[in-house]
Design an enzyme around this catalytic site. Structure first.
Site, PDB file in Angstrom:
ATOM      1  N   GLU A  76       0.829  -1.203   0.000  1.00  0.00           N
ATOM      2  CA  GLU A  76       0.000   0.000   0.000  1.00  0.00           C
ATOM      3  C   GLU A  76       0.867   1.259   0.000  1.00  0.00           C
ATOM      4  OE1 GLU A  76      -4.209  -1.276   1.984  1.00  0.00           O
ATOM      5  OE2 GLU A  76      -2.628  -0.755   3.402  1.00  0.00           O
TER       6      GLU A  76
ATOM      7  N   CYS B  31       3.381   8.596   0.860  1.00  0.00           N
ATOM      8  CA  CYS B  31       3.925   7.647   1.826  1.00  0.00           C
ATOM      9  C   CYS B  31       4.104   6.313   1.107  1.00  0.00           C
ATOM     10  CB  CYS B  31       2.953   7.521   2.998  1.00  0.00           C
ATOM     11  SG  CYS B  31       3.485   6.402   4.299  1.00  0.00           S
TER      12      CYS B  31
ATOM     13  N   CYS C  33       5.867  -6.707   7.702  1.00  0.00           N
ATOM     14  CA  CYS C  33       6.881  -6.133   8.585  1.00  0.00           C
ATOM     15  C   CYS C  33       7.277  -7.176   9.625  1.00  0.00           C
ATOM     16  CB  CYS C  33       6.335  -4.884   9.275  1.00  0.00           C
ATOM     17  SG  CYS C  33       7.571  -3.896  10.141  1.00  0.00           S
TER      18      CYS C  33
END
Length: 385
Positions: A110, A124, A131
């Site tokens: 994303e 961003c 993660c």
């Protein structure tokens, strides 16, 4: 009669043409050499391609009028200029946009465009899908790491946004996309080689042309890599801090158990070029009853002593199943006042894109999860029942 199919000999699916969009100059040169050009010619053609793809946003070789027709035809046979598939695109009521990009089967990341941030607007970007850090306040941390994104895949997030905003060529005035922040999915310093290559491409003045001073890389505190980041990229540094003592930070940011605050701040002070014009941004998410007392505000001031810094106070953005609540607004303002009085800029970040789970700490995407569009349909059905 039973018929069985022997699938063991089924040929593997053939990969499609390779896209040149998002490749760095060295990578483009390597492709031109693979096409049969000598190194000098390959270098020249790589620069021409870079300008057409990253300055003009070209998605067709036929528009590249300074490249011979024969070479354009050869390029068209072997390569494409398309971006990765956009699996989902959402627009918030506040103008924030979020893309779910499918880089490969099962590999989706994303990116979020936030208007009116930085000079005009910030993108961003993600550096990983998933993660490994498991920060307890962050939705991305609940998703297992799928893999690092390549430098090309990072740059392609910028190209997708430029396409959507119709901001080609790069030299056009009054651009809406002026800043890049590596604050999406993943820990950038665990993918530093690709992040550094992507920054080289994004900041190339003959290409995408976003200044390194307008590119910020945020880390949860991979201390050994922090000085190297500065040496290799010249980017602005941001630290995902969120606590002023090791005990609490161990809980909120488990990476702190490996690199404690003392180690982290030694690395920060070694970041090249720090000064009044190059400050470290410290991100501090405001968690009700957890890290938001005035005593902790004073501890934060003491912790930052001697570091050119500004502090972004981030109202916690809730996500399904999150264990925290956002601090009351009065508490956040009182916290900010303590930090401001000590001489540090401490803006309170206005939550953006909460309605599409695009705000800070809300990004999470798995190929096995229910698509965002399906979630919205379910929410609408629940609201109308």
């Amino acid at each position: 009669m039973t018929v069985s199919l022997d699938l063991s000999r089924r040929p593997a699916p053939q990969p499609g043409p390779k896209s040149l969009a998002g490749l760095s100059i060295p990578a483009l040169k390597a492709e031109m050499e693979a096409l049969g050009l000598d190194p000098k010619q390959a270098g020249m053609r790589a620069k021409q391609l870079r300008r057409w793809i990253h300055h003009f946003g070209a998605n067709d070789f036929s528009v590249m009028t300074d490249i011979a027709k024969e070479l354009r035809a050869a390029l068209g046979e072997k390569y494409i200029l398309s971006r990765p598939e956009i699996a989902d695109h959402q627009v918030s009521k506040d103008g924030t946009q979020k893309w779910l990009t499918r880089f490969a089967p099962g590999v989706e990341g994303e990116s979020v465009y936030i208007p009116d941030v930085g000079k005009a607007g910030a993108l961003c970007v993600s550096s990983q899908v998933g993660c490994t850090l498991n920060c307890t306040f962050c939705h991305t941390g609940t998703q297992a790491l799928v893999r690092n994104l390549t430098a090309q895949e990072i740059v392609q997030q910028v190209l997708i946004t430029r396409d959507a905003l119709r901001e080609w060529p790069s030299s056009m005035e009054d651009r809406l996309l002026t800043n890049i922040v590596f604050m999406g999915m993943g820990e950038p310093l665990y993918n530093l080689d690709n992040v550094a290559e992507a920054i080289d491409t994004i900041s190339d003045g003959d290409g995408i042309a976003i200044s390194r001073r307008r590119i910020t890389v945020s880390t949860a505190g991979v201390a050994p890599k922090i000085p190297e980041l500065g040496q290799r990229t010249g980017a602005m540094l941001a630290i995902s801090l969120h606590a002023t003592n090791d005990e609490l930070r161990n809980e909120l940011v488990p990476l702190n158990r490996k690199y404690d605050l003392k180690t982290l701040f030694e690395a920060i002070r070694a970041y090249p070029g720090l000064g009044n014009t190059k400050r470290v941004t410290f991100e501090y998410v405001m968690l009700k009853g957890v890290n938001d007392t005035l005593a902790e505000a004073r501890d934060l001031v003491r912790l930052l002593k001697g570091v050119p810094a500004k502090i972004n106070l981030i109202p916690f953005n809730p996500w399904p199943g999150s264990p925290y609540e956002c601090s009351d607004w009065e508490t956040i303002e009182a916290f900010a006042e303590v930090v401001n009085r000590a001489g540090y800029a401490s803006p309170i970040r206005t939550p953006r894109g909460r309605d599409i789970l695009a705000a800070c700490g809300q990004l999470r995407s798995e190929s096995v999860k229910v698509r965002a569009s399906e979630l919205r349909r379910q929410q609408q059905e629940a609201a109308s029942s």
